[in-house]
Design a protein around this motif. Structure first.
Motif, PDB file in Angstrom:
ATOM      1  N   PHE A   1       0.826  -1.208   0.000  1.00  0.00           N
ATOM      2  CA  PHE A   1       0.000   0.000   0.000  1.00  0.00           C
ATOM      3  C   PHE A   1       0.861   1.258   0.000  1.00  0.00           C
ATOM      4  N   PHE A   2       1.977   1.197   0.740  1.00  0.00           N
ATOM      5  CA  PHE A   2       2.889   2.329   0.738  1.00  0.00           C
ATOM      6  C   PHE A   2       3.417   2.609  -0.647  1.00  0.00           C
ATOM      7  N   PHE A   3       3.826   1.540  -1.266  1.00  0.00           N
ATOM      8  CA  PHE A   3       4.387   1.642  -2.601  1.00  0.00           C
ATOM      9  C   PHE A   3       3.351   2.261  -3.531  1.00  0.00           C
ATOM     10  N   ILE A   4       2.127   1.762  -3.464  1.00  0.00           N
ATOM     11  CA  ILE A   4       1.047   2.281  -4.312  1.00  0.00           C
ATOM     12  C   ILE A   4       0.845   3.768  -4.050  1.00  0.00           C
ATOM     13  N   ALA A   5       0.824   4.125  -2.754  1.00  0.00           N
ATOM     14  CA  ALA A   5       0.597   5.527  -2.416  1.00  0.00           C
ATOM     15  C   ALA A   5       1.701   6.396  -3.008  1.00  0.00           C
ATOM     16  N   ILE A   6       2.938   5.894  -2.972  1.00  0.00           N
ATOM     17  CA  ILE A   6       4.054   6.703  -3.463  1.00  0.00           C
ATOM     18  C   ILE A   6       3.997   6.850  -4.975  1.00  0.00           C
ATOM     19  N   ILE A   7       3.731   5.748  -5.668  1.00  0.00           N
ATOM     20  CA  ILE A   7       3.774   5.846  -7.132  1.00  0.00           C
ATOM     21  C   ILE A   7       2.401   6.171  -7.736  1.00  0.00           C
ATOM     22  N   ALA A   8       1.407   6.506  -6.875  1.00  0.00           N
ATOM     23  CA  ALA A   8       0.055   6.774  -7.386  1.00  0.00           C
ATOM     24  C   ALA A   8       0.033   7.673  -8.627  1.00  0.00           C
ATOM     25  N   PRO A   9       0.725   8.832  -8.592  1.00  0.00           N
ATOM     26  CA  PRO A   9       0.637   9.712  -9.763  1.00  0.00           C
ATOM     27  C   PRO A   9       1.170   9.051 -11.033  1.00  0.00           C
TER      28      PRO A   9
END
Lengths: 319, 281, 543
Positions: B28-36
């Motif tokens: 989830f962290f990873f997703i949040a970071i690369i969201a854009p």
């Protein structure tokens, strides 16, 4: 023992005083006021000012606080919203909330304790992991989301929703049916309200049981060749239940918090919904009284738990 | 220190559920970071002609009532929900540690007053308190974080105090005092590190609770305010379309569930691995 | 061992009791009864027309109480408790009401002019917590020469005064000498109306039954039940499953509910509009061209189409199109972002640094748009406006606040750039409180709008009784407001009540046979003929 109880009761007084102060302060610092919460061109500010005067809202806060306490004690406290005595309003709503929370608590304890023991007896086994997983699933579900899904499910299955405290078209039905109707209306909300609690309490029960199992006397009992079940249920359980008693005190506030959402979703006419509406309409007298009452309930819950604990475990008294 | 970490890891990696939790949290962290980078659309991009489209190849999770892409909004929502969780818990932990260590270290009347205050705070149904304080501060993402933090520090304060009380009488502290260490030094160098393990566990579990609280506040319309896409308010906005667009209710609710679950499992695993008493077998 | 079984059996037992209850359910089906069940989101507060502020209470009060006057189905003012009335115009106008004789309170007492005077005096008593006082402040004194005549003397001409006598009249013989704010009457009302109050269970339901002695005849319905259901999705389920017969629905529900065979959804323009109000004290909005440009940049047609699902019309000014004082010569500004950009450029806003946002004197054109939380339509308006204005180079920040906070901290303290709000209007065209410059300081002109001609028109309008003259005044007012664009008038939504098809209107009764016709939406709303509503039995259902 009596000395212990008196000491605990005396300790309640400053706490209660603090509770009333915080209740009062929080709602009065919030912007807005119980009157004049509308944007109605027909209501000019001078009318609002007059109403504030009628309600003593123009007096200094310290005076208002004293007035509130005085009225609370003498029962002359009225709701700003509909002019009803606050105590009467609360009395009307309290049974619904108490029944809901009581059923939820029964579900919680009757299910959580066996689950906890079950898990502890098989620590780290497949079953322990499964219950652990489901316990955490229970803590993690957003309750209103689950409530919506369940309401939709009942509509799909039965063709009509389960809302409120009783069915609507029940004039002239038999007593049995009326009772069952009440139970039916309680089922889904109380289960949803209980889910989080089951998870928490069963975890506590598990670790409490594990702690007890490791004690020397249990090991001795086991070593003596007593059957494992006798050891767990007879010797272990009584001691493992002790810390669970104290948890009851902490369960009360979280159940009350939880009922705000559940009561809104299920149109349950209880105290949580009353409090939420009162906060939104800045019905000072209702908000402050409910806060004080629920905090007092928690205090009493803690006190009872402490006393039970002291009765059950003599060591406590000398601390 | 390294030995302690190794020791911890040895126990931690045995807990399968905790590992799942850890993996999910990292994911989830990873997703949040690369969201854009991975979001196919701008989460605020309105396209009213494409409103309420069911999940399809163009819109993986469908669209909402203004034609915004739900997948993109969920990706950005993970940033909001996670940051609400973390910052709120950060605030709560800092207050809890401060109050707990002052209370436990100095004792006496400071301890009595602070603990009475903790008692009072614990008596309020926290949700009412959050409700009123949000009304007072106005609902926006910063205030939601602050309020959740300010109303959830009491547990931390209590056990930090308890930990301090038990550590206070140990020999190494007498030694430190004899060597002329200051109060601050003793608190931060000697006492706190020893109390950190349970704090870490509470923090992990706290993140889960904070994310749930934010969703509950959004449900009542006083959480993070739209158009900011937190999972809580995507869910709440979608609720009225439940008969037309099940995806608006299902996906955000599911995302909250999984994230909260991940943090809870991780917290539980940490508790087991960090608490020597629980390791037994 | 016993303990173990106890621990296993208890939860099983509890769950089986809980779950078994569900087998008893399926049988409860709403049966066909001759009563109307209304669904409401909120509970009532005061069942007393003098004290009521909310719509739930007003709904119930309209069934239990009567005013001296009322609107008929075409929105003409007609007598209700008054048989007739005369207006003597002049500098100090006088209204003489001749009351109906033989009207009884629901407890059997006679209704007289003393009750009317009591109602007036209760409203004027500063100790009464009423919001209706301002309606009667222009009254100099009242007089009761005989039990069936009531005379009102005004200090000055005040045209909206007449409609203020539509307020429900309360009984003197019950309330005299009591503290009206806390009287038990407020929860057990007794009026003169077609329905008698029966029971009120807080946050659950309010029941009314037909008044057999109503002066216009007993209603055909046996009763009305007002159910409180606090959530719109649940309300919809109840409506679809027959748990309620009548409720207002939202635009997003319109399509699927109107397809339901057992329901009919009515449509009518509401008496209100949504708008964006600009704080004219803010230098950004002082320039009329800027306000006009913003309106031009907002695609209001598209908003109606997607936010209201086509259930509404674009607004052109402070009036709604179905009213006699609406100026049909005023046309809405079109959606024209090019022209908007041109106007903004004329006003000095240009994008110099190329970031897509316009600047003037080095400052970017950026403002905060606020509205209250909990209103999905206003939230969607905000999101769309943000988008539209970004396209012409204006940066909008959207903020939502809880209602009390919104009102206290932002609107009443005039501490805002622009706000999304709506007005519900009364049927009289007077809007002195909203637009007159004297109302800036502590009235409802919170945008600080000041136009001397508007001031003059508003003053004249409320002093004039002649309908033709008033029409001219208010049409002119409408035109000026449209030119000034102190608001961006967004749209007039349609109100969409849904009603179960089992209800009919009894046209007349001949030899015990009822002649039925479907219920129609009248100008004055659906409920105007409520006493003639009826649920026919199967054998009465002949066309």
């Amino acid at each position: 023992m009596v000395g212990f109880i008196i000491k605990r009761l005396l300790q309640l007084i400053p706490t209660l005083f603090g509770i009333t102060i915080i209740s009062f302060a929080v709602i009065h610092i919030a912007p807005g006021s119980p009157v004049g919460n509308t944007l109605n061109p027909k209501v000019p500010p001078r009318v609002i000012e007059q109403m504030k005067k009628n309600y003593d809202l123009d007096k200094p806060l310290s005076v208002q606080y004293v007035l509130w306490i005085k009225r609370l004690i003498t029962g002359k406290l009225y709701s700003f919203k509909d002019g009803k005595p606050v105590m009467k309003k609360i009395k009307e709503r309290l049974p619904a909330t108490i029944v809901l929370n009581a059923v939820a608590s029964i579900i919680i304890f009757s299910l959580a304790i066996p689950l906890g023991i079950f898990s502890a007896a098989r620590q780290y086994s497949f079953w322990d992991n499964t219950t652990t997983f489901f316990a955490y699933l229970g803590i993690s579900i957003p309750s209103f989301w689950l409530a919506y899904l369940l309401i939709l499910a009942t509509v799909k299955i039965f063709g009509f929703p389960v809302l409120g405290i009783r069915s609507f078209f029940l004039e002239g039905a038999s007593t049995l049916r009326i009772i069952y109707d009440r139970i039916w209306h309680l089922t889904i909300p109380s289960i949803i309200l209980a889910i989080g609690g089951i998870a928490v309490i069963s975890r506590y029960m598990r670790s409490s049981m594990l702690e007890v199992i490791r004690q020397d006397y249990i090991q001795t009992a086991k070593a003596k060749g007593l059957p494992e079940e006798v050891v767990y249920y007879k010797h272990g359980l009584r001691n493992a239940l002790l810390p669970i008693i104290t948890l009851f005190g902490f369960l009360v506030p979280s159940l009350i918090s939880g009922s705000v959402i559940i009561e809104t979703v299920f149109a349950w006419p209880g105290i949580g919904r009353l409090a939420y509406q009162a906060v939104l309409s800045r019905d000072y007298s209702v908000v402050m009284t409910i806060n004080t009452i629920s905090a007092t309930l928690v205090l009493i819950g803690n006190l009872v738990a402490d006393i039970l604990y002291a009765v059950a475990d003599p060591r406590i008294r000398y601390r | 220190m390294n030995a302690r970490v190794k020791d911890f890891w040895r126990y931690f990696k045995r807990r399968k559920l905790a590992i799942i939790g850890l993996v999910l949290v990292i994911l989830f962290f990873f997703i949040a970071i690369i969201a854009p980078k991975i979001a196919p659309y701008d989460p605020g991009q309105i396209n009213v002609e494409e409103k309420l489209i069911a999940p399809c190849s163009r819109h993986l999770l469908g669209t909402d009532n203004l034609g915004r892409d739900l997948f993109s909004r969920m990706l950005y929502g993970s940033r909001i929900s996670l940051s609400v969780g973390f910052i709120a818990v950060g605030i709560s932990i800092i207050i809890g540690i401060l109050v707990g260590s002052i209370s436990g270290y100095f004792g006496g009347w400071i301890d009595i007053i602070l603990m009475r205050f903790v008692d009072i705070m614990m008596c309020f149904p926290s949700f009412f308190l959050v409700l009123t304080v949000i009304a007072l501060l106005g609902p926006n993402i910063v205030n939601v974080m602050i309020v959740i933090g300010v109303t959830s520090w009491m547990g931390t304060a209590r056990f930090v105090r308890a930990e301090f009380l038990s550590l206070k009488e140990r020999d190494f502290l007498y030694a430190a005092r004899a060597m002329g260490a200051s109060d601050t030094r003793i608190i931060f160098r000697h006492l706190l590190p020893n109390a950190m393990a349970p704090v870490l566990v509470t923090a992990t579990l706290g993140v889960a609770t904070a994310i749930l609280t934010e969703a509950g506040l959004s449900f009542l319309g006083i959480g993070v305010q739209p158009p900011t896409p937190s999972w809580g308010n995507i869910l709440t906005e979608g609720r009225i379309y439940i008969f037309d667009a099940w995806w608006l209710t299902l996906f955000p609710g599911f995302a909250i569930l999984i994230t909260v679950l991940a943090f809870n499992l991780l917290g539980e695993g940490l508790r087991d691995a960090l608490d020597p008493r629980l390791r037994g077998r | 061992m016993k303990i173990k079984y106890f621990l296993i059996i208890t939860p099983l037992l509890i769950f089986s009791i809980l779950i078994s209850s569900m087998f008893f359910m399926g049988f409860f089906k709403p049966h066909r009864v001759n009563q109307l069940i209304i669904g409401s989101i909120g509970d009532a507060t005061y069942l007393n027309p003098v004290l009521a502020q909310d719509s739930a209470s007003s709904d119930i009060n309209s069934f239990v109480f009567n005013g001296l006057l009322k609107y008929d189905r075409n929105l003409n003012i007609v007598g209700d408790l008054a048989e007739s009335w005369e207006v003597k115009e002049g500098n100090k106008p006088v209204i003489i009401f001749h009351l109906k004789k033989g009207v009884l309170w629901q407890d059997g007492e006679k209704f007289t002019a003393d009750d009317v005077r009591f109602t007036y005096e209760t409203i004027m008593n500063p100790k009464t917590n009423t919001v209706r006082r301002s309606d009667f402040e222009k009254v100099e004194r009242v007089e009761v020469p005989d039990p069936y005549t009531f005379i009102v003397y005004y200090k000055e001409p005040f045209a909206p005064g007449l409609q203020s006598w539509m307020i429900g009249i309360i009984p003197k013989h019950i309330l005299q000498g009591k503290d009206i704010n806390r009287a038990s009457f407020n929860r057990n009302p007794i009026g003169t109306g077609p329905f008698i109050f029966q029971q009120w269970i807080s946050d659950e339901k309010i029941t009314l039954k037909a008044n057999p002695n109503y002066f216009e005849g007993r209603p055909y319905l046996d009763g009305i039940v007002y159910r409180i259901i606090p959530e719109t999705s649940l309300m919809e389920i109840e409506l679809l499953t027959g748990g309620i017969d009548y409720t207002g629905i939202y635009p997003y529900q319109y399509k699927r509910i109107s397809h339901n065979p057992s329901l009919r959804v009515y449509k009518q323009l509401s008496h209100g509009y949504s708008y964006i109000g600009y704080n004219l004290k803010n230098p950004l909005f002082k320039d009329k061209r800027v306000r006009k440009a913003i309106t031009l940049a907002i695609n209001r047609e598209e908003m109606v189409k997607y936010i209201l699902y086509g259930l509404g019309v674009v607004a052109t000014g402070p009036f709604t199109p179905d009213m006699w004082y609406y100026n049909h010569a005023v046309h809405p500004l079109p959606y024209d972002p090019k022209k908007a950009k041109k106007l903004l450029a004329e006003a000095g806003f240009k994008d110099i640094d190329g970031d897509g946002i316009l600047e003037k004197d080095g400052k970017p054109f950026s403002f905060t748009l606020i509205t209250n939380s909990g209103n999905d339509i206003r939230k969607d308006i905000g999101v769309m406006v943000q988008r539209y204005l970004k396209e012409v180079g204006i940066d909008v920040k959207l903020r939502l606040y809880e209602w009390s906070v919104f009102l206290t901290n932002w609107i009443n303290s005039k501490n805002f750039d622009a706000c999304i709000l709506g007005w519900s209007l009364s049927l009289d065209p007077d809007q002195y409180e909203i637009w007159h410059s004297s109302q800036i300081k502590s009235g409802f002109n919170f945008i600080s709008y000041k136009n001397l001609e508007v001031d003059r028109l508003l003053e004249e309008g409320r002093r004039t009784f002649d309908k033709k003259k008033r029409e001219k005044i208010y049409k002119r007012f409408h035109k000026i407001i449209n030119e000034d664009q102190p608001y961006t008038f967004l749209f007039v939504p349609e109100s969409t009540p849904a009603l179960n098809k089992k209800f009919f209107l009894v046209k007349k009764e001949e030899k015990g046979r009822k002649l039925l016709k479907p219920i129609k939406m009248e100008k004055a709303g659906l409920m105007v003929d409520i006493i003639k509503w009826y649920v026919p039995k199967e054998n009465e259902l002949t066309p």
